[in-house]
Design an enzyme around this catalytic site. Structure first.
Site, PDB file in Angstrom:
ATOM      1  N   ILE A 109       3.733  40.609  44.732  1.00  0.00           N
ATOM      2  CA  ILE A 109       3.966  40.363  46.275  1.00  0.00           C
ATOM      3  C   ILE A 109       3.229  38.776  46.482  1.00  0.00           C
ATOM      4  CG2 ILE A 109       3.697  42.458  47.280  1.00  0.00           C
ATOM      5  CD1 ILE A 109       0.591  42.341  47.451  1.00  0.00           C
ATOM      6  N   TYR A 136      -9.850  54.780  40.351  1.00  0.00           N
ATOM      7  CA  TYR A 136      -8.508  54.289  39.354  1.00  0.00           C
ATOM      8  C   TYR A 136      -8.401  55.461  38.437  1.00  0.00           C
ATOM      9  CZ  TYR A 136      -7.054  51.281  35.494  1.00  0.00           C
ATOM     10  OH  TYR A 136      -6.607  50.629  34.460  1.00  0.00           O
ATOM     11  N   LEU A 153       2.337  39.770  38.162  1.00  0.00           N
ATOM     12  CA  LEU A 153       1.369  38.467  38.097  1.00  0.00           C
ATOM     13  C   LEU A 153      -0.014  38.954  37.738  1.00  0.00           C
ATOM     14  CD1 LEU A 153       2.539  36.223  40.925  1.00  0.00           C
ATOM     15  CD2 LEU A 153       3.481  36.237  38.581  1.00  0.00           C
TER      16      LEU A 153
HETATM   17  C1  AKB Z   1     -10.528  48.097  33.511  1.00  0.00           C
HETATM   18  O1  AKB Z   1     -11.669  47.803  32.799  1.00  0.00           O
HETATM   19  O2  AKB Z   1     -10.709  48.680  34.621  1.00  0.00           O
HETATM   20  C2  AKB Z   1      -9.196  48.105  32.756  1.00  0.00           C
HETATM   21  C3  AKB Z   1      -9.028  49.342  32.028  1.00  0.00           C
HETATM   22  C4  AKB Z   1      -9.821  49.648  30.844  1.00  0.00           C
HETATM   23  O3  AKB Z   1      -8.075  50.171  32.234  1.00  0.00           O
HETATM   24  N1  AKB Z   1      -9.326  47.002  31.794  1.00  0.00           N
END
Ligand code: AKB
Length: 332
Positions: free
Chosen positions: A53, A159, A28
């Site tokens: 989830i 990330y 989603l």
């Molecule tokens: C983000 O901006 O975190 C994502 C990506 C570029 O991985 N859209």
């Protein structure tokens, strides 16, 4: 790994690819529903299972199978894979760059523990596994213009760190056990029907909605911040074409894919060709500007083009025309 069931490595015994049974995690988010739609057109509605989830809106239930799946619950995932005869897993569940910095512990859990679960599951069940990576897997010491497939990767976000970890774990398990791991580094993805959540490239979607509603957009990046971007349908097509590519064509397991690079100023200028009154103000926020400044401004995707024939369909002007038309259509 919990259990490893290895595919014999000769080409003739590859897992079947004509009619895959696909499970999509994190379905989603920005990408899942559109990918499911494209896959369902090729492989049939019942063969593509979307999961998340959260409870989806009614139209998602009506489009095809949807199930609850928590990437942190291994037994739940295993049950879904076994009961539904899954052969391909597309792992979209992740916290993006900006929201990850605000929730480091949660990002670590979802992006790293969740990944370990799907890697184990793929090994145990001989799945073809797709995990997206990103321009965010690069950092200030990477070559930025362009960033090649293989270079220094020292990202400064959780990330980015989790995505480099995913690339390396997947490739390691591929070399050690023959896991059919496939990974594309996506640029910022621009889509009309689904909103991104918590990314650094999100402005490139919001600016279209603002242009059509108030005619005013406040951008959290500087006007000249250039980042690689892609129309969502190119992103889905790249993913499907890459998943369909025979193993023998892949010289890498992680590829950059590119379509265009633009700055907020340039996309605004292109939108003004349709909506001359758009006003954009710039109010850079420290976190997202710092992240964007550490990312590539351009991607070198020559290996993807050479190995499995990647070619984008949308440039900046096609993207802007399509975004404005699609959002307008949705509003009426
Ligand atoms: C983000 O901006 O975190 C994502 C990506 C570029 O991985 N859209």
């Amino acid at each position: 790994p919990r259990q490893i069931n290895r595919w014999p490595s000769n080409e003739s015994s590859e897992p079947p690819t004509d009619s895959p049974r696909v499970l999509i995690t994190g379905g989603l988010g920005q990408l899942g529903v559109g990918l499911a739609e494209m896959l369902r057109k090729q492989y049939g509605k019942e063969n593509i299972i979307l999961s998340d989830i959260r409870r989806p809106p009614a139209e998602v239930y009506n489009m095809g199978p949807f199930v609850y799946a928590d990437v942190l619950d291994y037994k739940n995932l295993r049950e879904l894979v076994v009961n539904n005869r899954i052969t391909w897993l597309v792992h979209y569940s992740a916290l993006l760059s900006a929201i990850g910095e605000a929730n480091v512990a949660l990002a670590r859990t979802i992006n790293i523990t969740g990944l370990h679960n799907v890697l184990d599951l793929a090994l145990e069940n001989c799945l073809r596994l797709f995990v997206p990576s990103t321009i965010g897997a690069f950092g200030p010491s990477s070559p930025r213009d362009p960033a090649p497939d293989l270079c220094i990767q020292r990202p400064r976000t959780i990330y980015g760190v989790s995505k480099v970890h995913a690339e390396l774990m997947g490739e390691y398990l591929h070399h050690k056990y023959g896991l059919d791991f496939r990974c594309l580094r996506y640029p910022g993805v621009v889509s009309a029907h689904t909103k991104p959540g918590g990314g650094t490239t999100d402005y490139a979607v919001q600016i279209f909605h603002d242009a059509l509603s108030t005619g005013q957009h406040e951008c959290y990046l500087r006007s000249n911040t250039r980042l690689p971007m892609m129309h969502i349908s190119d992103c889905h097509r790249a993913t499907i074409e890459f998943m369909q590519a025979p193993e023998s064509q892949l010289s890498l397991r992680t590829y950059n894919i590119a379509a265009m690079s633009f700055t907020p100023e340039e996309v605004a200028e292109e939108i003004r060709k349709h909506l001359p009154h758009l006003r954009v103000t710039y109010n850079p926020d420290t976190i997202r500007q710092t992240i964007a400044d550490s990312w590539p401004v351009r991607f070198d995707d020559s290996n993807a083009r050479q190995d499995w024939g990647w070619k984008p369909a949308y440039g900046l002007s096609e993207l802007v025309t399509d975004m404005l038309a699609s959002i307008r259509e949705k509003r009426t």
